[in-house]
Design a protein around this motif. Structure first.
Motif: not given
Length: 227
Positions: A105-117
């Motif tokens: 959950y946390l890993g997906s959320g963090i990496l998802a945000s970084i991709v959007q950035i």
């Protein structure tokens, strides 16, 4: 297409899913108690702003990536996110275990945000919401339960009906919508600034969750039977 329930039967209590939902609701409750003039400050303080993340990269900005997963922009925003997590999260947690589920959950959320950035590093709009992390849960569900079905409420004009849709069709369609919207948003970024919905975070989260679930299952003793 609004999901009502899925066909997966769980054998353990989804404690982490419950805790995540409760934390999100409590955080949103705190937002509601703030006076309107303080709400923007709250969102800026705990959301992640791509331009700030890039220009002031450090532990504070990384912390905001995590805190942003528990901040939401309105009632519909949090209600939609928590409902999807409630429907699909318990099965994933039951299948891979609570500890791995939390990491996913946390890993997906963090990496998802970084991709959007990475897609839009100049955006000055705060990114908030659990949708990147929940997209990871959906990706994991897509991989783990290929034969599951989703009871779905369909509304088209005056036509309403509840139908059983294979999860591969439901989530596959959802993913394609995010992917197409993501490519469409690239035009919006160049012409009008960042779109209000982080479609690339959704897309990336789904892929990360799917790959994490695949890896976690493969590392187990091949006794898992997918259902």
């Amino acid at each position: 297409m609004f999901p009502l329930k899925d066909s997966v039967t769980i054998t353990t209590l989804p404690v982490i899913t419950w805790i995540i939902v409760i934390l999100n609701v409590l955080c949103f409750g705190a937002e509601l108690l703030l006076p309107s003039e303080k709400l923007n400050d709250f969102v800026t303080a705990f959301g992640v702003v791509p331009l700030s993340f890039v220009s002031h990269f450090g532990l504070v900005q990384l912390g905001k990536v995590v805190s942003s997963l528990f901040v939401h922009a309105g009632v519909l925003h949090i209600a939609g996110n928590m409902w999807f997590l409630w429907i699909f999260g318990d099965g994933v947690e039951d299948k891979i275990g609570s500890g791995k589920y939390l990491l996913l959950y946390l890993g997906s959320g963090i990496l998802a945000s970084i991709v959007q950035i990475i897609v839009d590093p100049h955006s000055q709009l705060p990114m908030v919401g659990a949708s990147g992390a929940i997209s990871g849960v959906l990706g994991a569900y897509f991989y783990l339960f290929p034969r599951a079905t989703v009871s779905t409420f369909l509304l088209a004009g005056f036509f309403t009906r509840v139908v059983e849709i294979p999860e591969s069709v439901y989530l596959g369609f959802w993913f394609m919508i995010q992917l197409i919207s993501g490519f469409s948003s690239l035009v919006g970024i160049s012409e009008q600034g960042a779109p209000p919905v982080a479609f690339w975070a959704h897309t990336a989260g789904f892929i990360v969750g799917l790959l994490c679930a695949k890896t976690m299952v493969e590392k187990k003793s091949g006794e898992i039977s997918l259902s």
